[in-house]
Design a protein around this motif. Structure first.
Motif, PDB file in Angstrom:
ATOM      1  N   ASP A 165       0.988  -1.057   0.057  1.00  0.00           N
ATOM      2  CA  ASP A 165       0.048   0.060   0.089  1.00  0.00           C
ATOM      3  C   ASP A 165       0.881   1.105  -0.290  1.00  0.00           C
ATOM      4  O   ASP A 165       0.849   2.467   0.557  1.00  0.00           O
ATOM      5  CB  ASP A 165      -1.299   0.241   1.122  1.00  0.00           C
ATOM      6  N   THR A 166       1.826   0.886  -0.310  1.00  0.00           N
ATOM      7  CA  THR A 166       2.936   2.158  -0.642  1.00  0.00           C
ATOM      8  C   THR A 166       3.797   2.838  -1.834  1.00  0.00           C
ATOM      9  O   THR A 166       4.799   3.169  -1.442  1.00  0.00           O
ATOM     10  CB  THR A 166       4.070   2.261   0.612  1.00  0.00           C
ATOM     11  N   ARG A 167       3.592   2.044  -2.560  1.00  0.00           N
ATOM     12  CA  ARG A 167       4.035   2.472  -4.045  1.00  0.00           C
ATOM     13  C   ARG A 167       3.256   2.996  -4.884  1.00  0.00           C
ATOM     14  O   ARG A 167       1.916   2.696  -5.090  1.00  0.00           O
ATOM     15  CB  ARG A 167       4.325   0.492  -4.407  1.00  0.00           C
ATOM     16  N   LEU A 168       3.876   3.664  -5.267  1.00  0.00           N
ATOM     17  CA  LEU A 168       3.439   4.965  -5.642  1.00  0.00           C
ATOM     18  C   LEU A 168       4.229   5.081  -6.702  1.00  0.00           C
ATOM     19  O   LEU A 168       5.682   5.200  -6.760  1.00  0.00           O
ATOM     20  CB  LEU A 168       3.116   5.974  -5.312  1.00  0.00           C
ATOM     21  N   GLU A 218      -9.303   1.585  -6.254  1.00  0.00           N
ATOM     22  CA  GLU A 218      -7.497   1.545  -5.282  1.00  0.00           C
ATOM     23  C   GLU A 218      -7.460   2.632  -4.311  1.00  0.00           C
ATOM     24  O   GLU A 218      -6.630   3.087  -4.095  1.00  0.00           O
ATOM     25  CB  GLU A 218      -7.191   2.520  -6.846  1.00  0.00           C
ATOM     26  N   LEU A 219      -8.535   3.036  -3.453  1.00  0.00           N
ATOM     27  CA  LEU A 219      -7.950   3.633  -2.271  1.00  0.00           C
ATOM     28  C   LEU A 219      -7.776   2.949  -1.264  1.00  0.00           C
ATOM     29  O   LEU A 219      -6.403   4.194  -0.567  1.00  0.00           O
ATOM     30  CB  LEU A 219      -9.899   3.306  -1.916  1.00  0.00           C
ATOM     31  N   SER A 220      -7.744   2.180  -1.269  1.00  0.00           N
ATOM     32  CA  SER A 220      -5.997   1.856   0.084  1.00  0.00           C
ATOM     33  C   SER A 220      -4.732   2.087  -0.574  1.00  0.00           C
ATOM     34  O   SER A 220      -3.904   2.698  -0.043  1.00  0.00           O
ATOM     35  CB  SER A 220      -6.159   0.163   0.517  1.00  0.00           C
ATOM     36  N   ARG A 221      -4.385   1.988  -1.753  1.00  0.00           N
ATOM     37  CA  ARG A 221      -2.970   2.539  -2.813  1.00  0.00           C
ATOM     38  C   ARG A 221      -2.712   3.446  -3.311  1.00  0.00           C
ATOM     39  O   ARG A 221      -1.612   4.204  -2.458  1.00  0.00           O
ATOM     40  CB  ARG A 221      -2.686   1.173  -4.169  1.00  0.00           C
TER      41      ARG A 221
END
Length: 667
Positions: free
Chosen positions: A308-311, A642-645
């Motif tokens: 959940d921390t890959r942007l 994709e809310l959580s990501r």
């Protein structure tokens, strides 16, 4: 664990920096990358950084609150083009690498993105969303007011639908625009639209001689009811298009060999529907003969790690060596990802693999070295240089202040034996401030997919639950990637059976082997497929005292018709469509077992989720509420699947707070 450090919070999403897209400069003595943060406006902000491989500190190249990404150097390294939203929409900007201000190359109405230089540096090829009536020679980006007015006018008109694929979670409701491929000539200062078919064209590469481009698309008359992605080449002089593949599967991540007579790509022919492992294909341009280099590997190519921390995007391969003897790529295997090398004769070897998550790489041929982007369970991201002698050296020190302040829990790796003897991999996090003689509440986390993989990467949500005092268990039940084709296929036509007992076996294992878990305070949560499994679990057993279901599936009968993937995913995963056997789909729908639910259930769902649409949450809530069950429904305005990501930061934080609130109340 260092108890002198503070516990992580939901708000710490704002304190983390996320790296992506490492790119070597042509001479190999430096690289660039993208850094993304959540800024003071509570918006995502991405900027470009430059770092010499011998320096300890990077230089920031772009500034401001915009999104800057996809920087690509000219072959001689004197110029670079990048993508930026500084004018409003993503457009392409050109900058001299020895200094000076960037200038805009495109002002397209709907933006421009994913640029690639020709090998002689004379032109760029990029992607743009266009409709039939738009002339690219007179493209002009609208002002914010003009876009708002156009959207207001559009909202007053009815939406006429006559295709199966009329919406998607990524784009919302589709319009007449298609992704087309455009060429920009530096010498002439002109744009040329290369493709125009009524299809989305995925630009892949430019041939070394500059005479051809490579793209993927579905140009079939039956494209609306197919999930085919073929590879094509186009002669830039004649505009002649040649088909390289045979319309039997999906092909992507393709590139020309250095000589230009071969193509390498990932793909498969749907032998196991959506559970099919990708192959590494070598295609001869002259004959279109396709050879699989990966027939005997039994591992998933590319990166399918859940986090959940890959942007931001990064290269995962395949990438050619200049001598055409080797190809490099990332693959997913047994809870981790690694960097691999294969010869065109099929000789496979590991270049680097450890208990961590390689999320991207860039390769420099003459030095035979790589820049690797790596995440671990205790560190969100950093870049490392991997030399030809396999020596790994760290280049960045991302999130140093954050990691000095916050306690991060190291997971314990578990191997659980399922009821039928399958080995299931999992991980357990002890709670913040752990004391051996205390009893702690417990949360089981279930990933989505189901064809995805938990593993050795940083996961904020899991760390947050640990920080809140919970023992956290997360596993890869059958259906997950990372354990071979037979394992990933084992959940198809088997939902709620083997996967359910895998999860219950994991819970039993944890209770048996960790005496500090309080058996009377068990919780469960998951999203998407994990939401389905959460719904299924609370309808089958009352052993959990609290549950949170996220972007879930509750009714396979309606999912078939309302999800953007329902009309094919239902067949893929259950072996039948709606009208084939409605009774069987109802039998595996959690909604059928609502009367059995005694576990207090929190339902979280995005209003604009087109993958698992919000009616799935609505049906479950209304049914349980009508039955006087303990249930609550939280709807997130504007949020997609994709809310959580990658959802709006304030919504992501609110979601985490609701999860913690529910478990705190009931556990």
């Amino acid at each position: 664990m260092n108890h002198s450090k503070r516990a992580i919070t939901s708000e710490d999403l704002k304190n983390m920096e996320v790296f992506s897209d490492p790119q070597y400069v042509p001479n190999g003595n430096a690289y660039t990358y993208v850094s993304t943060i959540i800024n003071e406006k509570n918006e995502y902000q991405s900027n470009l950084f430059f770092q010499k491989t011998e320096d300890k500190k990077a230089k920031q190249w772009t500034f401001g609150s915009d999104k800057n990404s996809n920087l690509r150097f000219s072959p001689n390294g004197e110029k670079a083009v990048f993508q930026s939203t500084r004018s409003g929409l993503p457009q392409l900007w050109l900058i001299e690498t020895d200094g000076g201000e960037a200038r805009p190359l495109t002002t397209f109405k709907n933006g421009a993105y994913n640029p690639t230089w020709s090998k002689d540096g004379k032109y760029l090829v990029f992607s743009a969303s266009l409709d039939d009536s738009e002339d690219i020679t007179s493209q002009k980006e609208q002002s914010k007011e003009e876009r708002q007015k156009e959207n207001e006018e559009k909202s007053k008109q009815p939406l006429v639908v006559n295709t199966l694929k009329y919406k998607s979670d990524a784009k919302g409701f589709h319009d007449n625009k298609k992704v087309q491929i455009v060429l920009y000539s530096f010498e002439q200062g002109t744009f040329t639209q290369l493709t125009s078919d009524e299809a989305d064209h995925g630009f892949q590469d430019i041939s070394p001689d500059g005479n051809h481009i490579l793209f993927n698309a579905n140009l079939s008359e039956n494209a609306d009811s197919e999930l085919i992605s073929d590879l094509y080449t186009m002669n830039l002089k004649t505009k002649e298009v040649s088909k390289l593949t045979k319309g039997t599967g999906t092909n992507h991540s393709a590139s020309f060999s250095p000589s230009g007579d071969k193509v390498i790509c990932f793909g498969h022919d749907y032998e196991y529907s959506g559970a099919t492992l990708s192959e590494l294909y070598l295609i001869d341009i002259a004959t279109a003969e396709r050879t699989s280099l990966s027939t005997d590997w039994d591992m998933q190519l590319g990166d399918v790690m859940v986090g959940d921390t890959r942007l931001g995007e990064s290269t995962t391969g395949p990438v050619w060596a200049q001598d055409e003897k080797s190809i490099f790529f990332i693959a997913t295997d047994y809870g981790a990802t690694g960097l691999y090398q294969v010869t065109i004769d099929g000789d496979l070897k590991v270049r680097y693999k450890d208990d961590n998550h390689i999320f991207g790489f860039t390769y420099h041929d003459s030095s035979d070295s790589f820049i690797l982007g790596i995440s671990t369970p205790t560190n969100p991201c950093n870049f490392y240089k991997l030399n030809s002698n396999r020596k790994l050296s760290r280049l960045t020190n991302a999130n140093a202040t954050f990691l000095e302040e916050v306690a991060i829990t190291e997971p314990e790796t578990l191997t659980i034996t399922a009821e039928d003897g399958l080995e299931i991999q999992g991980w357990l996090l002890r709670p913040y401030g752990f004391e051996e003689n205390k009893k702690y509440p417990f949360v089981l986390e279930i990933h989505g997919g189901p064809h995805a993989m938990y593993g050795q990467t940083f996961f904020h949500e899991l760390q947050l639950l640990s920080a809140k005092g919970y023992v956290v268990l997360y596993t890869n039940p059958r259906g997950s990637h990372g354990y071979g084709q037979k394992f990933v296929d084992a959940v198809r036509s088997n939902y709620g059976k083997g996967d359910y007992t895998d999860l219950m076996s994991a819970v039993d294992y944890a209770l048996k082997n960790y005496s500090f878990i309080d058996e009377s305070r068990l919780g469960v949560t998951g999203g998407s497929y994990g939401g389905f499994m959460t719904n299924w679990i609370v309808g089958q057993t009352n052993r959990f005292k609290a549950a949170v279901t996220q972007r879930s599936i509750s009714n396979w009968l309606s999912f078939y018709g309302v999800s953007d993937i329902g009309f094919f995913f239902t067949k893929w995963e259950h072996g039948l469509n709606l009208l084939d056997d409605p009774a069987k789909l109802w039998d595996i729908s959690p909604l059928k077992y609502a009367e059995n639910v005694e576990t207090p259930l929190l339902i979280l769902h995005g209003e604009r989720d087109f993958r698992c649409t919000i009616e799935q949450g609505e049906q479950l809530f209304i049914t349980l509420k009508h039955l006087h069950k303990e249930v609550e429904f939280v709807r997130f305005p504007g949020a997609t699947h994709e809310l959580s990501r990658s959802g709006k930061p304030e919504m992501r934080i609110a979601r985490l707070d609701h999860i913690c609130r529910w478990f705190d109340n009931y556990l």
